[in-house]
Design a protein around this motif. Sequence first.
Motif, short mmCIF file in Angstrom:
data_model
loop_
_atom_site.label_atom_id
_atom_site.label_comp_id
_atom_site.label_asym_id
_atom_site.label_seq_id
_atom_site.Cartn_x
_atom_site.Cartn_y
_atom_site.Cartn_z
N SER A 1 -24.53 39.90 36.72
CA SER A 1 -24.69 38.67 36.85
C SER A 1 -25.91 38.16 38.08
N GLY A 2 -26.29 37.07 38.40
CA GLY A 2 -27.11 36.59 39.29
C GLY A 2 -27.20 35.05 39.28
N LEU B 1 -26.44 24.88 39.62
CA LEU B 1 -27.81 25.83 39.39
C LEU B 1 -27.47 27.27 39.50
N ASP B 2 -26.40 27.37 40.79
CA ASP B 2 -26.14 28.94 41.02
C ASP B 2 -25.00 29.48 40.27
N TYR B 3 -25.45 30.27 39.43
CA TYR B 3 -24.25 31.09 38.58
C TYR B 3 -23.40 31.88 39.54
N TYR C 1 -13.66 28.32 29.63
CA TYR C 1 -14.67 29.00 29.67
C TYR C 1 -15.57 28.89 30.80
N ASP C 2 -15.58 27.55 31.40
CA ASP C 2 -16.76 27.21 32.42
C ASP C 2 -16.17 26.64 33.72
N LEU C 3 -16.55 27.21 34.67
CA LEU C 3 -15.87 26.83 36.11
C LEU C 3 -17.05 26.49 36.80
N GLY C 4 -18.26 26.01 36.55
CA GLY C 4 -19.20 25.64 37.15
C GLY C 4 -19.06 24.71 38.16
#
Length: 414
Positions: free
Chosen positions: A213-214, A181-183, A280-283
């Motif tokens: 970003s936030g 949830l926290d980008y 692309y994604d490192l969440g």
Amino acid sequence: MRERGRTRRLLGLGARTGGALLRTRLGGQADWRGLGEALFEGLSELKGPAMKLAQIMSQWDDLLPPDLAEELARLQRQAEPMPWASIRRTLEAHYGDLEATFREIEERPFASASMGQVHRAVTLDGESLVLKVQYPGLAEVLESDLAQVRRLMRLGRWFKVPQARLDALFEELASSLRGELDYRAEAEALARYRARYAHLERLVIPEPLPALSGERVLAMRYVPGTPLRELEGADDALRQGVATVLADWITEELFTHGELHADPHAGNFAADDQGRLVIYDLGAVIPVPEPRLRAMMRLLDATLAQDPMAMDEALLQLGGRQGQGAPLALYRESAEAVAPLFAPGEQDFGDVRVHRRLRDLTPKVWAAMDRLQPPADTLLLSRTLNGHYWNLVRLGARLDMQRRTHPLLAWAKG
């Protein structure tokens, strides 16, 4: 009202899934294709935890009925996008007047996933970038959705999955989703990985733009690429190059840095026009403690030695064996199925004989679940490595796994 509607739809999907499993248990034929289509239609609109769970399931190519796995895989590629008006509100809450920051934002996303979707944009000074935007209201419905997903996961007991494993899988899913949830945390991971792997010339990680970003919007420089799933028919040299970089990167992640990118679905990877691997994604990045890694390598060593007693001892040390009576015959069959990938020289990950043997083992594994209960703290690690195995299969990788693993097995014994 909206929350009750989500709950009804989730429970309805659960009932349909349960019906399919019941027909199978009673000897009937379940309509796995129809069930998969229903899950796609429902979950791609609901977003959030339920869709994430389906994406995780779709990575288990070796366990699910093929028709169901194929439909669930669409959730990695064709999720129903959120209406632009809703996305715009999130962007305006973060940036204020969009025209004061951007020359253009494409209203149609070029990627949609479980937690957010990605839009191309151009800044006032002409810089091309992408905006990963979290779905509006997701934080507010997360806990409610997770409660319903926990109910859905009880269906796993039809497959004799121990309750402890179901609980651990749920906690893994819940922790991962809350973290995603926290980008801002993902922006930090992107920056860390870019610095860490700068020496890998054939690996590309988009640059985050902290100033734009936030918590719920992540801005990154635009890196075009061909998705991994679309490379299956590509030039062999390109596929082998991407596969080699993927294997090198995963090895360095684990054995040098003790971390692992834990979201291996194919939509997170691509090849750019220079044949480099793009991530692309490192969440979702998880720590991998050295003792756990050594224990898993000892299990691999026993497996390659085709020593059932050593395999059982390694599983006991991992916490993955319960009860009485080691399934020694299953260990032997598992070792025989895995061994070909670690034979001397390059081995073909696209060899369907290996997949067939692994798939044939699945019902025997389920039947031994009273004695085989994978420890909770290896579930995410195991799922991730399994997902990357199938990424290498899709690429038709040919790798010398014996050469790659020999020094790692020696390290584990040290």
